[in-house]
Design a protein around this motif. Sequence first.
Motif, PDB file in Angstrom:
ATOM      1  N   LYS A  21       0.832  -1.212   0.000  1.00 53.06           N
ATOM      2  CA  LYS A  21       0.000   0.000   0.000  1.00 53.06           C
ATOM      3  C   LYS A  21       0.865   1.259   0.000  1.00 53.06           C
ATOM      4  N   LYS A  22       2.112   1.098   0.344  1.00 55.04           N
ATOM      5  CA  LYS A  22       3.080   2.205   0.320  1.00 55.04           C
ATOM      6  C   LYS A  22       4.014   2.083  -0.885  1.00 55.04           C
ATOM      7  N   ALA A  23       3.549   1.426  -1.936  1.00 52.32           N
ATOM      8  CA  ALA A  23       4.387   1.167  -3.114  1.00 52.32           C
ATOM      9  C   ALA A  23       4.978   2.454  -3.685  1.00 52.32           C
ATOM     10  N   GLN A  25       5.803   5.282  -2.190  1.00 55.81           N
ATOM     11  CA  GLN A  25       6.904   5.746  -1.351  1.00 55.81           C
ATOM     12  C   GLN A  25       8.109   4.807  -1.450  1.00 55.81           C
ATOM     13  N   ILE A  26       7.847   3.509  -1.495  1.00 56.32           N
ATOM     14  CA  ILE A  26       8.936   2.536  -1.585  1.00 56.32           C
ATOM     15  C   ILE A  26       9.695   2.708  -2.895  1.00 56.32           C
ATOM     16  N   VAL A  27       8.981   2.862  -3.994  1.00 53.60           N
ATOM     17  CA  VAL A  27       9.636   3.018  -5.304  1.00 53.60           C
ATOM     18  C   VAL A  27      10.341   4.366  -5.393  1.00 53.60           C
ATOM     19  N   GLU A  28       9.759   5.409  -4.831  1.00 54.53           N
ATOM     20  CA  GLU A  28      10.445   6.713  -4.816  1.00 54.53           C
ATOM     21  C   GLU A  28      11.751   6.617  -4.029  1.00 54.53           C
ATOM     22  N   PHE A  63       3.086  -2.196  -7.434  1.00 52.34           N
ATOM     23  CA  PHE A  63       4.506  -2.019  -7.745  1.00 52.34           C
ATOM     24  C   PHE A  63       4.748  -1.909  -9.247  1.00 52.34           C
ATOM     25  N   VAL A  64       3.993  -2.629 -10.040  1.00 53.04           N
ATOM     26  CA  VAL A  64       4.133  -2.506 -11.495  1.00 53.04           C
ATOM     27  C   VAL A  64       3.814  -1.075 -11.901  1.00 53.04           C
ATOM     28  N   ASN A  65       2.732  -0.537 -11.363  1.00 54.05           N
ATOM     29  CA  ASN A  65       2.320   0.825 -11.715  1.00 54.05           C
ATOM     30  C   ASN A  65       3.364   1.856 -11.327  1.00 54.05           C
TER      31      ASN A  65
END
Length: 122
Positions: A21-23, A25-28, A63-65
């Motif tokens: 749900k924090k994807a 922030q994690i990807v950033e 995460f894909v998005n």
Amino acid sequence: MILFIFDIKLALSKWCISHRKKAKQIVETWDKLFNSSQKEQRVSFLYLANDILQNSRRKGSEFVNEFWKVLPGALKYVYDHGDESGKKAVARLVCLLFTCAEKKMAINLHMFFPLEACQLTL
């Protein structure tokens, strides 16, 4: 040592997926760390992203998005500026993402890498 590093990557990947749900922030954070890391460390970041993508698809597309926004540029950077082993790692990952990723990611990757890049891994 290699097994230890693999265990860390696996644990970090599982942690990220459990917080999907924090994807964003994690990807950033992944992108900031990737861009500030030394050249030799960037392939490890790509492997981590791949592991997150491959194992999170069953649970949702968060995460894909998010990764499709930053991963093609990261792959291109390592391919253009990396050594031969980095280029081969990127070619393997691109081929894997072409075959496994959702269409959005594959289309974005195709803009950077022609499918012929997969032949580098043979």
